[in-house]
Design a protein around this motif. Structure first.
Motif, PDB file in Angstrom:
ATOM      1  N   ASN A 185       0.802  -1.211   0.000  1.00 28.72           N
ATOM      2  CA  ASN A 185       0.000   0.000   0.000  1.00 28.72           C
ATOM      3  C   ASN A 185       0.839   1.267   0.000  1.00 28.72           C
ATOM      4  OD1 ASN A 185      -2.347  -1.467  -0.029  1.00 28.72           O
ATOM      5  ND2 ASN A 185      -2.657  -1.375   2.192  1.00 28.72           N
ATOM      6  N   ASP A 186       2.127   1.152   0.338  1.00 28.61           N
ATOM      7  CA  ASP A 186       3.007   2.316   0.351  1.00 28.61           C
ATOM      8  C   ASP A 186       3.657   2.573  -1.005  1.00 28.61           C
ATOM      9  OD1 ASP A 186       2.476   2.736   3.013  1.00 28.61           O
ATOM     10  OD2 ASP A 186       4.193   1.558   3.714  1.00 28.61           O
ATOM     11  N   LEU A 187       3.475   1.653  -1.944  1.00 32.97           N
ATOM     12  CA  LEU A 187       4.075   1.809  -3.264  1.00 32.97           C
ATOM     13  C   LEU A 187       3.268   2.800  -4.104  1.00 32.97           C
ATOM     14  CD1 LEU A 187       4.878  -1.929  -4.074  1.00 32.97           C
ATOM     15  CD2 LEU A 187       6.423  -0.201  -3.131  1.00 32.97           C
ATOM     16  N   THR A 188       3.945   3.517  -4.994  1.00 35.25           N
ATOM     17  CA  THR A 188       3.299   4.465  -5.892  1.00 35.25           C
ATOM     18  C   THR A 188       2.738   3.724  -7.092  1.00 35.25           C
ATOM     19  OG1 THR A 188       4.849   6.208  -5.224  1.00 35.25           O
ATOM     20  CG2 THR A 188       3.641   6.535  -7.288  1.00 35.25           C
ATOM     21  N   GLY A 189       1.435   3.819  -7.301  1.00 34.32           N
ATOM     22  CA  GLY A 189       0.803   3.152  -8.436  1.00 34.32           C
ATOM     23  C   GLY A 189       0.957   3.953  -9.711  1.00 34.32           C
TER      24      GLY A 189
ATOM     25  N   ASP B 155      14.877   4.818 -14.502  1.00 26.92           N
ATOM     26  CA  ASP B 155      15.036   5.108 -13.072  1.00 26.92           C
ATOM     27  C   ASP B 155      14.537   6.508 -12.741  1.00 26.92           C
ATOM     28  OD1 ASP B 155      15.975   2.707 -12.149  1.00 26.92           O
ATOM     29  OD2 ASP B 155      18.051   3.361 -11.872  1.00 26.92           O
ATOM     30  N   GLY B 156      14.888   7.474 -13.591  1.00 27.33           N
ATOM     31  CA  GLY B 156      14.460   8.849 -13.355  1.00 27.33           C
ATOM     32  C   GLY B 156      12.960   9.018 -13.484  1.00 27.33           C
ATOM     33  N   TRP B 157      12.368   8.399 -14.491  1.00 27.17           N
ATOM     34  CA  TRP B 157      10.917   8.509 -14.675  1.00 27.17           C
ATOM     35  C   TRP B 157      10.172   7.873 -13.510  1.00 27.17           C
ATOM     36  CZ3 TRP B 157      11.833   6.322 -20.194  1.00 27.17           C
ATOM     37  CH2 TRP B 157      12.232   7.358 -21.048  1.00 27.17           C
ATOM     38  N   LEU B 158      10.600   6.689 -13.108  1.00 19.70           N
ATOM     39  CA  LEU B 158       9.919   6.009 -12.006  1.00 19.70           C
ATOM     40  C   LEU B 158      10.026   6.822 -10.715  1.00 19.70           C
ATOM     41  CD1 LEU B 158      11.060   2.323 -12.664  1.00 19.70           C
ATOM     42  CD2 LEU B 158       8.762   3.252 -13.012  1.00 19.70           C
ATOM     43  N   ALA B 159      11.180   7.399 -10.470  1.00 20.69           N
ATOM     44  CA  ALA B 159      11.376   8.180  -9.248  1.00 20.69           C
ATOM     45  C   ALA B 159      10.523   9.448  -9.242  1.00 20.69           C
ATOM     46  CB  ALA B 159      12.850   8.537  -9.083  1.00 20.69           C
ATOM     47  N   ALA B 160      10.258  10.004 -10.444  1.00 18.58           N
ATOM     48  CA  ALA B 160       9.520  11.267 -10.533  1.00 18.58           C
ATOM     49  C   ALA B 160       8.022  11.076 -10.699  1.00 18.58           C
ATOM     50  CB  ALA B 160      10.048  12.085 -11.724  1.00 18.58           C
TER      51      ALA B 160
ATOM     52  N   ALA C  50      13.663  -4.837 -10.669  1.00 14.09           N
ATOM     53  CA  ALA C  50      14.580  -4.299  -9.658  1.00 14.09           C
ATOM     54  C   ALA C  50      14.439  -2.790  -9.561  1.00 14.09           C
ATOM     55  CB  ALA C  50      16.013  -4.684 -10.000  1.00 14.09           C
ATOM     56  N   ALA C  51      14.253  -2.124 -10.699  1.00 11.15           N
ATOM     57  CA  ALA C  51      14.061  -0.671 -10.689  1.00 11.15           C
ATOM     58  C   ALA C  51      12.740  -0.299 -10.020  1.00 11.15           C
ATOM     59  CB  ALA C  51      14.108  -0.131 -12.115  1.00 11.15           C
ATOM     60  N   LEU C  52      11.691  -1.080 -10.266  1.00 17.35           N
ATOM     61  CA  LEU C  52      10.409  -0.825  -9.598  1.00 17.35           C
ATOM     62  C   LEU C  52      10.568  -0.911  -8.085  1.00 17.35           C
ATOM     63  CD1 LEU C  52       7.948  -2.909 -11.825  1.00 17.35           C
ATOM     64  CD2 LEU C  52       8.163  -0.422 -11.768  1.00 17.35           C
ATOM     65  N   ALA C  53      11.257  -1.957  -7.623  1.00 20.18           N
ATOM     66  CA  ALA C  53      11.448  -2.131  -6.180  1.00 20.18           C
ATOM     67  C   ALA C  53      12.294  -1.008  -5.606  1.00 20.18           C
ATOM     68  CB  ALA C  53      12.099  -3.488  -5.917  1.00 20.18           C
ATOM     69  N   ARG C  54      13.317  -0.608  -6.345  1.00 25.04           N
ATOM     70  CA  ARG C  54      14.235   0.433  -5.865  1.00 25.04           C
ATOM     71  C   ARG C  54      13.544   1.785  -5.735  1.00 25.04           C
ATOM     72  NH1 ARG C  54      17.777  -0.896  -9.210  1.00 25.04           N
ATOM     73  NH2 ARG C  54      17.344   0.586 -10.879  1.00 25.04           N
ATOM     74  N   THR C  55      12.600   2.056  -6.644  1.00 22.44           N
ATOM     75  CA  THR C  55      11.931   3.368  -6.652  1.00 22.44           C
ATOM     76  C   THR C  55      10.577   3.338  -5.943  1.00 22.44           C
ATOM     77  OG1 THR C  55      11.044   2.848  -8.857  1.00 22.44           O
ATOM     78  CG2 THR C  55      13.084   4.144  -8.754  1.00 22.44           C
ATOM     79  N   GLY C  56      10.174   2.184  -5.448  1.00 26.34           N
ATOM     80  CA  GLY C  56       8.911   2.093  -4.712  1.00 26.34           C
ATOM     81  C   GLY C  56       7.686   2.259  -5.579  1.00 26.34           C
TER      82      GLY C  56
END
Length: 277
Positions: free
Chosen positions: A6-10, A216-221, A260-266
């Motif tokens: 539930n804390d992950l960004t959808g 990585d940048g897109w997922l983080a933003a 792995a990138a999904l997990a790293r960026t939540g």
């Protein structure tokens, strides 16, 4: 400690250009079956749509399937209403498309979608973001309300092609200035649901390492409920100007690096149909 679900960004990860050619359709279907996509946008003017729709049957209800509204591809040119991207942008800037003519084109593409999918699209976006162009955007919102009713739960949602604050490069700004705010306002006034942020725009250049860094940048933003677009294909298709980039994207998204990138960026991948629910 692992991040709670539930804390992950959808985020909606959407593969554009389904049916543009066989390698794209097959690559998109493979990635969706792997759980590496949550939406795909269909080019219904392509002769492949009637055949390639079978690739999506087993994915019904698992991903969003939407209409990739088209004015600027070779298929649109063959259909008689197409323009080059430059000509379409100029027409939009100099008064816009005729709304009645645009409505007829939109209705034909919605008909072609429904004929083979046997259901309305989950959403509508546009090839080269034409859903935002003047004349087209007004006709599109009117068509959606007329065709699917005034309640958001019955309507397809819309892509607004605007990067989130702090994540816009030059290409993203050019895309947005072609009508993102205007489409958002028209849709809001009509009660049509929007996915209000878009990431994934780039020049299709670079190598595998560069694409992974961009992802990585897109997922983080990415804000919750935003769309991240991609254009994967399983292999090169003759004559495809961005074919090498499509294959790079497929290779990355099908690899262990992407989860792995999904997990790293939540981030977790979600469908967009919940936006109006």
């Amino acid at each position: 400690m692992p991040t709670e679900h539930n804390d992950l960004t959808g985020v909606i990860l959407c593969a554009d250009d389904f049916a543009v050619h066989e390698p794209a359709s097959h690559g998109i279907a493979l990635l969706a079956a792997m759980g590496r996509l949550s939406a795909t946008s269909v080019m219904v003017l392509s002769p492949r749509w009637a055949h390639d729709v079978a690739l999506l049957h087993s994915l019904r209800g698992r991903i969003d399937v939407g209409l990739h509204l088209d004015w600027t591809s070779e298929f649109a040119l063959a259909a008689g209403h197409g323009l080059s991207l430059g000509a379409a942008m100029l027409k939009s800037a100099l008064g816009g498309f005729d709304r009645e003519a645009a409505r007829e084109v939109i209705e034909r593409q919605l008909d072609a979608f429904e004929t083979h999918w046997k259901a309305p699209p989950d959403y509508v976006d546009g090839h080269q973001h034409v859903q935002q162009f003047a004349g087209i955007r007004e006709a599109l919102v009117q068509a959606l309300v007329r065709r699917y009713g005034a309640r958001p739960s019955q309507q397809p949602y819309l892509r607004i092609s605007r990067a989130p604050a702090g994540a816009a490069d030059l290409k993203s700004r050019v895309i947005a200035v072609m009508g993102a705010s205007a489409l958002e306002m028209i849709a809001a006034d009509a009660g049509v649901t929007r996915a209000g942020a878009l990431l994934g725009a780039y020049d299709f250049a670079g190598d595998a390492v560069g694409y992974a860094r961009r992802m990585d940048g897109w997922l983080a933003a990415a804000p919750a409920g935003s769309i991240l677009m991609c254009h994967p294909a399983r292999e090169l298709a003759p004559g495809d100007a961005i074919g090498a980039a499509r294959v790079r994207e497929f290779d990355y998204l099908s690899s262990a690096d992407f989860p792995a990138a999904l997990a790293r960026t939540g981030v977790r991948l979600v469908r967009g149909t919940h936006l109006a629910r």
